[in-house]
Motif scaffolding. Sequence first.
Motif, PDB file in Angstrom:
ATOM      1  N   LYS A 109       0.848  -1.196   0.000  1.00 10.29           N
ATOM      2  CA  LYS A 109       0.000   0.000   0.000  1.00 10.29           C
ATOM      3  C   LYS A 109       0.882   1.244   0.000  1.00 10.29           C
ATOM      4  N   PRO A 110       0.704   2.167  -0.939  1.00  3.54           N
ATOM      5  CA  PRO A 110       1.444   3.429  -0.888  1.00  3.54           C
ATOM      6  C   PRO A 110       1.000   4.276   0.295  1.00  3.54           C
ATOM      7  N   HIS A 111       1.877   5.192   0.688  1.00  7.27           N
ATOM      8  CA  HIS A 111       1.610   6.059   1.831  1.00  7.27           C
ATOM      9  C   HIS A 111       1.557   7.524   1.399  1.00  7.27           C
ATOM     10  N   GLY A 112       0.730   8.282   2.100  1.00 13.61           N
ATOM     11  CA  GLY A 112       0.775   9.738   2.030  1.00 13.61           C
ATOM     12  C   GLY A 112       0.654  10.335   0.651  1.00 13.61           C
ATOM     13  N   ALA A 113       1.628  11.192   0.303  1.00 14.18           N
ATOM     14  CA  ALA A 113       1.593  11.888  -0.981  1.00 14.18           C
ATOM     15  C   ALA A 113       1.667  10.915  -2.146  1.00 14.18           C
ATOM     16  N   LEU A 114       2.393   9.832  -1.982  1.00 15.44           N
ATOM     17  CA  LEU A 114       2.462   8.842  -3.056  1.00 15.44           C
ATOM     18  C   LEU A 114       1.093   8.207  -3.262  1.00 15.44           C
ATOM     19  N   TYR A 115       0.387   7.908  -2.189  1.00 17.74           N
ATOM     20  CA  TYR A 115      -0.961   7.334  -2.285  1.00 17.74           C
ATOM     21  C   TYR A 115      -1.871   8.269  -3.076  1.00 17.74           C
ATOM     22  N   ASN A 116      -1.832   9.555  -2.712  1.00 18.28           N
ATOM     23  CA  ASN A 116      -2.702  10.517  -3.384  1.00 18.28           C
ATOM     24  C   ASN A 116      -2.296  10.748  -4.839  1.00 18.28           C
ATOM     25  N   THR A 117      -1.001  10.750  -5.105  1.00 12.75           N
ATOM     26  CA  THR A 117      -0.525  10.987  -6.463  1.00 12.75           C
ATOM     27  C   THR A 117      -0.969   9.889  -7.413  1.00 12.75           C
ATOM     28  N   VAL A 118      -0.873   8.632  -6.976  1.00  9.32           N
ATOM     29  CA  VAL A 118      -1.185   7.516  -7.875  1.00  9.32           C
ATOM     30  C   VAL A 118      -2.681   7.277  -8.028  1.00  9.32           C
TER      31      VAL A 118
END
Length: 250
Positions: A109-118
């Motif tokens: 699971k991506p975290h933080g800004a990476l989660y939102n970016t993808v």
Amino acid sequence: MTVDLNSDLGEGFGIWTLGDDEALLDVVTSANVACGFHAGDPTIMRDTCERAARSGVVIGAQVSYRDLAGFGRQRMDVPPDRLADEVTYQIGALDAFARAAGTRVAYVKPHGALYNTVVTDSAQAEGVVEGVRRYGSLPVLGLPGSALLSAAEAAGLATVTEAFADRAYTPDGHLVSRREPGAVLHDASAIAARCVDLATHGRITAIDGSTVTVGARSICVHGDTPGAVEIARAVRAALEAAGITPQAFA
């Protein structure tokens, strides 16, 4: 009915701790463990994996931009090929400790800004997916309708949709930015009630009062917000009272 409960754990660094991981491991069914890029260090990663293994909680790699100073919440323009390398690196580091504890990394699971970016950036989403694919056929946990899950499906990886217990949603089903007022919810009873509605009816109320359809197999309860343990316990208790069994998807 069953639903997974996941939480971000192992997010301390050195002498600093964040959240009550021990208490949350008695509540959640899946642990998104920080892999050292936004938080976590080798000792914390080992300790968190050992605790999760003892508690019977499934371990996932919580991959991030290389952003310790910003706790992974600063968007970075990382070339997709380098991002893929960094994702593979993070999974491998955590999996070493998971295997030493007698278990393994079971999802990403991506975290933080990476989660939102993808959610919307296809190039970065493909970078994350390539990093996962290189390591193995691990399921990817993410927001329904995101570029990340589309890229993972195209690569032949299993995908798992999730929703957030304590985050406000926009009318189009995205998370309200943490920079905006009301982005994080704090009323434990209200959060628990919305999770039951989410698990039973697949819907959530957006910040403008509209209803958003959200098909989620996993619900994230954050561990770094005030009252996090009480919120997580309230969510689990409400789900069980409604006849919904918390159960890991992996």
